[in-house]
Design an enzyme around this catalytic site. Structure first.
Site, PDB file in Angstrom:
ATOM      1  N   LYS A  12     -17.101 113.993  55.620  1.00  0.00           N
ATOM      2  CA  LYS A  12     -15.869 114.548  54.802  1.00  0.00           C
ATOM      3  C   LYS A  12     -14.711 114.512  55.747  1.00  0.00           C
ATOM      4  CE  LYS A  12     -14.667 119.199  53.031  1.00  0.00           C
ATOM      5  NZ  LYS A  12     -15.180 120.595  52.806  1.00  0.00           N
ATOM      6  N   LYS A  72      -6.889 129.570  48.896  1.00  0.00           N
ATOM      7  CA  LYS A  72      -7.492 130.231  49.733  1.00  0.00           C
ATOM      8  C   LYS A  72      -6.407 131.458  50.177  1.00  0.00           C
ATOM      9  CE  LYS A  72     -10.488 126.867  52.271  1.00  0.00           C
ATOM     10  NZ  LYS A  72     -11.660 127.423  52.019  1.00  0.00           N
ATOM     11  N   ASP A  89     -10.856 120.596  58.158  1.00  0.00           N
ATOM     12  CA  ASP A  89     -11.670 120.377  57.070  1.00  0.00           C
ATOM     13  C   ASP A  89     -12.098 118.531  57.066  1.00  0.00           C
ATOM     14  OD1 ASP A  89     -13.293 121.149  55.352  1.00  0.00           O
ATOM     15  OD2 ASP A  89     -12.079 121.422  53.637  1.00  0.00           O
ATOM     16  N   ARG A 149     -17.953 118.831  48.364  1.00  0.00           N
ATOM     17  CA  ARG A 149     -19.081 118.323  47.687  1.00  0.00           C
ATOM     18  C   ARG A 149     -18.750 117.424  46.829  1.00  0.00           C
ATOM     19  NH1 ARG A 149     -21.230 124.168  46.065  1.00  0.00           N
ATOM     20  NH2 ARG A 149     -20.025 124.833  48.070  1.00  0.00           N
TER      21      ARG A 149
HETATM   22  N1  BES Z   1     -13.617 123.832  53.837  1.00  0.00           N
HETATM   23  C1  BES Z   1     -14.319 124.696  53.417  1.00  0.00           C
HETATM   24  C2  BES Z   1     -15.418 125.519  54.080  1.00  0.00           C
HETATM   25  C3  BES Z   1     -15.179 125.840  55.533  1.00  0.00           C
HETATM   26  C4  BES Z   1     -15.115 127.346  55.572  1.00  0.00           C
HETATM   27  C5  BES Z   1     -14.851 125.110  56.547  1.00  0.00           C
HETATM   28  C6  BES Z   1     -14.541 128.107  56.620  1.00  0.00           C
HETATM   29  C7  BES Z   1     -14.610 125.777  57.505  1.00  0.00           C
HETATM   30  C8  BES Z   1     -14.552 127.096  57.730  1.00  0.00           C
HETATM   31  C9  BES Z   1     -14.993 124.351  52.022  1.00  0.00           C
HETATM   32  O1  BES Z   1     -14.325 123.392  51.249  1.00  0.00           O
HETATM   33  C10 BES Z   1     -14.974 125.712  51.088  1.00  0.00           C
HETATM   34  O2  BES Z   1     -13.832 126.254  50.844  1.00  0.00           O
HETATM   35  N2  BES Z   1     -16.223 125.888  50.814  1.00  0.00           N
HETATM   36  C11 BES Z   1     -16.114 127.332  49.869  1.00  0.00           C
HETATM   37  C12 BES Z   1     -17.119 127.186  48.795  1.00  0.00           C
HETATM   38  C13 BES Z   1     -17.287 128.252  47.721  1.00  0.00           C
HETATM   39  C14 BES Z   1     -15.878 128.045  47.007  1.00  0.00           C
HETATM   40  C15 BES Z   1     -18.388 128.054  46.967  1.00  0.00           C
HETATM   41  C16 BES Z   1     -16.374 128.347  50.785  1.00  0.00           C
HETATM   42  O3  BES Z   1     -17.227 128.221  51.716  1.00  0.00           O
HETATM   43  O4  BES Z   1     -16.189 129.745  50.772  1.00  0.00           O
HETATM   44 ZN    ZN Z   2     -13.080 122.125  52.389  1.00  0.00          ZN
HETATM   45 MN    MN Z   3     -12.903 124.296  50.178  1.00  0.00          MN
END
Ligand code: BES
Ligand code: ZN
Ligand code: MN
Length: 495
Positions: A263, A275, A286, A349
């Site tokens: 990724k 966020k 990321d 994803r």
């Molecule tokens: N890049 C984030 C995941 C992440 C979170 C990486 C904390 C490193 C530290 C991913 O793209 C994301 O935002 N995931 C969400 C998914 C949710 C919206 C279903 C998450 O984990 O909150």
């Molecule tokens: Zn992400």
């Molecule tokens: Mn995200």
């Protein structure tokens, strides 16, 4: 950092600092034939006689000789000989580098004697990795202060051991550490530097240096390929997306490749599902999975691994704007499946779905992706292991073994069919989130929809790619995880 191997311990006698591992109950003088300067031997003997050196993992004693040159040895306890592991040797080497930094020694020698049951080649590789990773620091965006003495170690030499195995292991460890540090450089670079086109340029540079075939797809070419899920994520950003393909031909032309997918999300603001601002600056990491694949490909080429290996990196920002994908939008994908985007922050994803579908068309022997995919994996496993899941139990256990050996561990989560139901959508073939329960698993279940029947596994590295720097050989920032794991897995596969 300069890196070397010295077969003859006598050549290390001019060293200004020599690090020596001491196991519990070991006779240090007996075990260090030739490494210690005669002037140091009496100093070490005095320490041994005092009883202060027990070989416990917390021991750290610096002794000084009386030769013409200033000579020091640091004796570092590493615990019981029969409990030594490669990871303990990495940490030992990391501690040696930190001592050298504190003493402002630009040059460090590390003895390869006294590692008990660990084979000479693995021992040398582990020490080289630990030292090489520890000595690196991300400094490229700060002014150099010419007056203050540097606190960084500029040269590390490993000394002694079993000449043939130790020199080979040292070289391999140095190549792996260099790859890990490339990954960390890319991770630590901020989002305004490490853009998708920057990752592409770095992949091209690495390709020229170590002879990999690298092809970059620009946004028009990504559209021609039909990678609409990747395009839906990049829509909100002014930075153009890239799809990076790196190829190592280490086996015969027809042999099915191993495919590594990373990724490469160069900044994750969340998009329209934005966020919170607290900690958002860390979302520059990321792209860790992509950085790790670029780095692993570099080492795989340098080590001339006898396998065909393809690295794929979908690279994109995730930004909010008037052109960004909106919650509720239905998008298409390379595999032909339609996706309802409930939450634009579940973007990893989406870009992986297209990269995995593209990779599956290569008919790989196995495909492994790594991604900072979910915050939930941090709740499940903390910062000590990545989650691993997939459609092939054999592949999952190969990755666990490679993780144990490389010190970058992963632990399995199930991908039972029941979880897929959480992704059912009213309007599309599936939706991009599965609700609160089992967030890491439903992300994996989403990816599984795009790999067809290819043996595949996914590593969720959100909790391990970034660290607080408490481990001796690490610093605060990018850890390089899972570069070592990927290299180890590919090397084991190649036999
Ligand atoms: N890049 C984030 C995941 C992440 C979170 C990486 C904390 C490193 C530290 C991913 O793209 C994301 O935002 N995931 C969400 C998914 C949710 C919206 C279903 C998450 O984990 O909150
Ligand atoms: Zn992400
Ligand atoms: Mn995200």
């Amino acid at each position: 950092m300069e890196f070397g191997y010295i077969e003859d311990p006598l050549e290390a006698r001019g060293a200004s600092l020599l690090a020596v591992a001491v196991t519990e109950g070991a006779d240090v003088i007996e075990e260090m034939p030739g490494v210690l300067d005669p002037a140091l031997i009496s100093a070490v003997s005095a320490v041994v006689a005092s009883g202060d050196l027990k070989g416990k993992a917390s021991d750290e004693i610096v002794v000084y000789g009386q030769g013409e040159q200033p000579k020091r040895a640091v004796l570092l306890g590493v615990g019981k000989a029969d409990e030594l592991t490669p990871e303990k040797l990495r940490r030992f080497a990391g501690r040696a580098v930190r001592v050298a930094e504190r003493l402002r020694m630009e040059e460090l020698f590390i003895s390869l004697e006294g590692f008990g049951p660990i084979g000479a080649r693995i021992a040398a590789q582990s020490v080289a990795e630990g030292a090489g990773i520890a000595a690196w620091k991300f400094t490229e965006l700060q002014a150099k202060d010419e007056d203050s003495p540097t606190s960084l170690v500029g040269a590390v030499s490993l000394v002694g051991g079993a000449p043939v195995e130790s020199s080979a292991g040292s070289m391999e460890g140095a190549v792996i550490a260099r790859a890990v540090n490339l990954c960390r450089s890319l991770q630590d670079r901020p989002g305004n530097v490490a853009t998708p086109s920057h990752l592409a340029d770095e992949a091209l540079r690495v390709g020229r240096e170590v002879e990999l075939d690298v092809r970059i797809f620009d946004e028009a070419e990504i559209r021609e390929e039909g990678m609409h899920a990747l395009l839906s994520v990049t829509r909100g950003s002014k930075e153009e997306a890239r799809f990076i393909v790196m190829e190592h031909r280490g086996s015969t032309d027809g042999a099915a490749p191993l495919v590594l997918v990373g990724k490469g999300l160069t900044f994750d603001s969340g998009g329209i599902s934005i966020k919170p601002s607290q900690g958002m600056e860390e979302m520059k990491y990321d792209m860790s999975g992509g950085a790790s694949v670029i780095a692993a490909m570099q080492a795989i080429a340098e080590l001339e691994v006898r396998a065909n290996v393809v690295g794929l990196i979908p690279a994109s920002d995730n930004m909010p704007s008037g052109t960004a994908t909106k919650p509720g939008d239905v998008i298409s994908s390379l595999a032909g499946k339609t996706i309802e985007v409930i939450n634009t922050d579940a973007e990893g994803r989406l870009i992986l779905a297209d990269a995995l579908a593209w990779g599956a068309r290569l008919r790989p022997a196995a495909m492994v992706d790594c991604a900072t995919l979910t915050g939930s994996v941090i709740i499940a496993l903390g910062h000590h292991a990545a989650a691993v899941m997939g459609n092939d139990n054999g592949l999952v256990s190969e990755l666990r073994d490679a993780g144990d050996a490389s010190g970058e561990r992963c632990w399995p989560l199930p991908l039972w069919d029941e979880y897929r139901k959480q992704l059912d959508s009213n309007y599309a073939d599936l939706q991009n989130i599965g609700g609160r329960p089992a967030g890491s698993i439903t992300a994996g279940a989403f990816l599984k929809e795009f790999v067809g029947d290819v043996p595949w596994a996914h590593l969720d590295i959100a909790g391990t790619a970034w660290g607080d720097g408490k481990l001796s050989y690490q610093r605060k920032g990018g850890t390089g995880f899972p570069t070592r794991l990927l290299i180890e897995w590919v090397r084991r596969r190649a036999g």
